[in-house]
Design a protein around this motif. Structure first.
Motif, PDB file in Angstrom:
ATOM      1  N   SER A  56      -8.233  55.764  29.752  1.00 22.27           N
ATOM      2  CA  SER A  56      -7.688  56.992  29.167  1.00 22.27           C
ATOM      3  C   SER A  56      -8.752  57.744  28.377  1.00 22.27           C
ATOM      4  O   SER A  56      -8.785  58.976  28.381  1.00 22.27           O
ATOM      5  N   VAL A  57      -9.628  57.013  27.697  1.00 21.17           N
ATOM      6  CA  VAL A  57     -10.733  57.657  26.985  1.00 21.17           C
ATOM      7  C   VAL A  57     -11.642  58.384  27.973  1.00 21.17           C
ATOM      8  O   VAL A  57     -12.128  59.488  27.699  1.00 21.17           O
ATOM      9  N   GLU A 114      -1.731  58.345  26.367  1.00 18.76           N
ATOM     10  CA  GLU A 114      -1.831  57.064  27.056  1.00 18.76           C
ATOM     11  C   GLU A 114      -2.446  55.973  26.189  1.00 18.76           C
ATOM     12  O   GLU A 114      -2.099  54.801  26.321  1.00 18.76           O
ATOM     13  N   VAL A 115      -3.365  56.334  25.297  1.00 24.13           N
ATOM     14  CA  VAL A 115      -3.998  55.313  24.456  1.00 24.13           C
ATOM     15  C   VAL A 115      -2.977  54.646  23.536  1.00 24.13           C
ATOM     16  O   VAL A 115      -2.853  53.408  23.525  1.00 24.13           O
ATOM     17  N   LEU A 139      -6.904  46.821  26.801  1.00 24.49           N
ATOM     18  CA  LEU A 139      -8.092  47.529  26.301  1.00 24.49           C
ATOM     19  C   LEU A 139      -8.849  48.206  27.438  1.00 24.49           C
ATOM     20  O   LEU A 139      -9.379  49.313  27.272  1.00 24.49           O
ATOM     21  N   GLU A 140      -8.933  47.544  28.579  1.00 19.88           N
ATOM     22  CA  GLU A 140      -9.554  48.180  29.747  1.00 19.88           C
ATOM     23  C   GLU A 140      -8.866  49.501  30.064  1.00 19.88           C
ATOM     24  O   GLU A 140      -9.530  50.526  30.291  1.00 19.88           O
ATOM     25  N   PHE A 150       3.919  58.781  28.534  1.00 21.30           N
ATOM     26  CA  PHE A 150       3.752  57.699  27.564  1.00 21.30           C
ATOM     27  C   PHE A 150       4.327  56.393  28.127  1.00 21.30           C
ATOM     28  O   PHE A 150       3.667  55.345  28.118  1.00 21.30           O
ATOM     29  N   SER A 151       5.541  56.452  28.644  1.00 18.12           N
ATOM     30  CA  SER A 151       6.202  55.258  29.167  1.00 18.12           C
ATOM     31  C   SER A 151       5.549  54.751  30.444  1.00 18.12           C
ATOM     32  O   SER A 151       5.364  53.534  30.629  1.00 18.12           O
ATOM     33  N   LEU A 152       5.174  55.664  31.329  1.00 12.44           N
ATOM     34  CA  LEU A 152       4.575  55.245  32.594  1.00 12.44           C
ATOM     35  C   LEU A 152       3.187  54.665  32.400  1.00 12.44           C
ATOM     36  O   LEU A 152       2.776  53.757  33.130  1.00 12.44           O
ATOM     37  N   ALA A 153       2.441  55.189  31.420  1.00 11.24           N
ATOM     38  CA  ALA A 153       1.136  54.599  31.117  1.00 11.24           C
ATOM     39  C   ALA A 153       1.299  53.159  30.637  1.00 11.24           C
ATOM     40  O   ALA A 153       0.521  52.270  31.013  1.00 11.24           O
TER      41      ALA A 153
END
Length: 638
Positions: free
Chosen positions: A297-298, A437-438, A291-292, A491-494
């Protein structure tokens, strides 16, 4: 694990006593077993190791049972009001971390500069801007005006200038003008053009240098002073050097402020992950860190939207950095890590912190349980940076995770650079990572529950590196395909970043957790620098080669690390070797036991071990050389 077995037994009280009595004896036997195993290596996995497998399983269970701190956290509440509030406190700082870290992307908007030739207005004040440029600036063969040269001023009248023209040129003397600029950026604020544009590279250098130095310093400081003081130091740095960037007067001041704020960024990242890791248990620990990162990303999307709507770079820092002031209240509401307090011998403070958390959750900690918290010996808590060299298991974790972090940093920045080379709008290229990323980080929750920490990290690194490899191989003409692959790669690296922090924090002991996270963070900066270096090389094969080698090495090395899911956290170096070895052995026993009947078989196995207690002393007094493995297997099959 032990509570699960106890709940399945017919009579809870009787089984609790039996488990307690048997637990002490099993713990004694397993210790004796480990001593004997050190004397002679036995090929445990080549025969039928039923009894040895049982002892390993019970030893892992006893390790968890002996973790008095984890037992107290169970009583306090796994994820009560106190823990939810602790996790929520990390949301706003993580939004600001993304804002301050990536703000430079929007500070250097492309500008078309021209020499300031306002001297001709003294000859004729009514000249239009187009006439002024046409009379005072030399032109390129294609008809455009040169940006770094101007005609030398003369004392003629306007008619003579128009009739004879100007022939002698010189470099710009009175600065530059930006007639086509729509936004006020650092470029037109400090005239970063015509040779000075190289200073823009210094911003990334200073930011990276700050991350490197901050990783070294504040990881060590967090382990020495505590999580609470270092979090306050990082928030102070964000306030002074983050929000204060809006008031700098020179470009060198801007570089200094960016250098300092990057140290505050890495300081908060390391300390907040340690605090969440040491306060939470089980799956809640992983959920909190994920969540952090989601709010990080937000914050990136928040920066993108704010930069698109504001026309002045100073306003961007003023409005985007203003939320840092409510963080002053963290002085009174952020708790210290009681696990760290306990390792430092500050037992009473740890008890007070745990009692406060229990009161917030409306729970009561039994006094007998609190009394079990005892200060560790001096040899236990004595740890330093040199232990990363002297302790081979700690060294292994650091090197492996450093290699993984290098691969993630290198692949991520290679994707960013490739997307930048396609000439796509800057806001579009930056909003893509924030959007993907989210969900990527949220998918980690499912992935971690299904295949654990280690394999989640291997899978995400493999997918991210594969996308990076394909992006480097494909020709630039396939723009749509490259963009799609970049999105999949990010996407994968995030996801791998979130898994990395969870896994690394659980592998490192409490006394050196922040220092270890700081050391492996150095590799991320090294990966970023390497991607920038190889992208400017003429050898096209070099980026591809480095991508393949780093990914293969990372996945191979990562496979040798133990799984940490559902394991108690290591606190000190004295038990670090034993616990990491038990984690590795537990992987084998879990597979074998699980194939024989899951929880019910485990219950029967524990009960069977109780029946063997009369023969255990004689069994372990016999030399390992005299024991027949097949005979032991028959004797202990449940």
């Amino acid at each position: 694990m032990r509570s699960l077995w106890m709940s399945r037994l017919p009579s809870q009280e009787m089984s609790s006593q039996m488990a307690t009595e048997n637990g002490c004896k099993v713990k004694h036997r397993s210790h004796h077993s480990s001593m004997n195993s050190n004397q002679l290596e036995v090929p445990v996995h080549t025969q039928s190791p039923s009894l040895e497998m049982l002892l390993r399983r019970l030893r892992a269970s006893e390790t968890q049972q002996d973790d008095n701190f984890a037992n107290i956290l169970d009583v306090v509440g796994e994820f009560g009001t106190f823990q939810r509030r602790l996790v929520a406190l990390t949301f706003l700082p993580n939004i600001l971390l993304a804002f301050f870290m990536f703000a430079d992307i929007f500070m250097f908007a492309a500008q078309k500069p021209y020499c300031n030739t306002s001297w001709i207005l003294a000859v004729e004040p009514n000249l239009s801007e187009a006439q002024q440029l046409n009379l005072t600036l030399p032109q390129e063969p294609n008809g455009s005006f040169q940006t770094c040269l101007m005609y030398s001023p003369v004392t003629w009248d306007l008619d003579s200038i128009i009739h004879f023209g100007l022939n002698y040129t010189q470099s710009c003397q009175d600065g530059w003008i930006y007639p086509e600029a729509k936004k006020r950026s650092l470029v037109n604020e400090f005239d970063l053009v015509c040779g000075k544009d190289r200073n823009t590279e210094g911003v990334q250098t200073m930011l990276t240098a700050g991350l490197l130095i901050g990783s070294l310093i504040f990881g060590f400081v967090s382990d020495k002073l505590g999580r609470y003081p270092t979090i306050l130091m990082s928030l102070l740095g964000l306030t002074v050097f983050g929000f204060g960037t809006a008031f700098v007067n020179t470009f060198h001041q801007y570089l200094f402020f960016r250098f300092c704020v990057s140290q505050a960024l890495v300081c908060y990242t390391i300390s907040s992950v340690c605090l969440a890791t040491e306060w939470l248990i089980g799956q809640h620990r992983a959920h909190a860190i994920i969540l952090e990162h989601c709010f990080f990303s937000v914050g990136f999307m928040f920066l993108n939207g704010l930069a698109y709507s504001l026309s002045h770079w100073r306003l961007l820092f003023l409005l985007g950095g203003a939320p840092v002031f409510p963080l002053i209240s963290y002085i009174w509401i952020v708790p210290e890590s009681p696990r760290w307090l306990l390792m430092k011998g500050r037992v009473e403070e740890a008890k007070q912190m745990l009692c406060y958390a229990a009161s917030v959750n409306k729970k009561i900690i039994p006094l007998s349980l609190l009394d079990k918290l005892q200060p560790p010996g001096k040899k236990v808590t004595k740890a330093s940076v040199l232990d990363f060299c002297n302790n081979k298991h700690l060294l292994k974790v650091t090197l492996v995770m450093g290699c993984v972090w290098f691969t993630v940093g290198y692949s991520y920045f290679m994707l960013i650079l490739k997307l930048k080379d396609l000439g796509i709008n800057i806001h579009f290229t930056q909003v893509i990572p924030g959007i993907v990323e989210v969900p990527a980080r949220l998918c980690c929750i499912f992935l971690l529950e299904q295949i654990g920490r280690k394999w989640s990290l291997i899978v995400t690194i493999f997918q991210g590196s594969l996308m990076c490899l394909l992006v480097l191989i494909l020709p630039s003409d396939l723009k749509s395909m490259i963009i799609f692959l970049v999105v999949l790669g990010e996407f994968s690296l995030a996801a791998s970043v979130s898994v990395f922090f969870i896994y690394t924090a659980e592998l490192l002991p409490t006394v050196l957790r922040a220092t270890g996270l700081g050391l492996v963070s150095l590799a991320w900066a090294s990966g970023a620098i390497s991607s920038l270096a190889v992208s400017y090389q003429k050898f096209i094969i070099l980026p591809i080669f480095l991508c393949c080698i780093s990914a293969t090495l990372s996945m191979s090395l990562c496979s040798v690390l133990p799984e940490t899911q559902d394991q108690s956290l290591p606190d000190n170096l004295e038990h670090y070797f034993l616990q990491t070895r038990n984690m590795a052995e537990d992987m084998f026993t879990e597979e074998v036991v699980g194939s024989e009947g899951t929880a019910e078989v485990m219950k029967n196995t524990v009960l069977s071990s109780t029946k063997l207690k009369s023969d255990s002393d004689s069994l372990f007094s016999v030399s390992w050389q005299d024991v027949s493995w097949p005979g032991r297997g028959k004797e202990t099959d449940p």
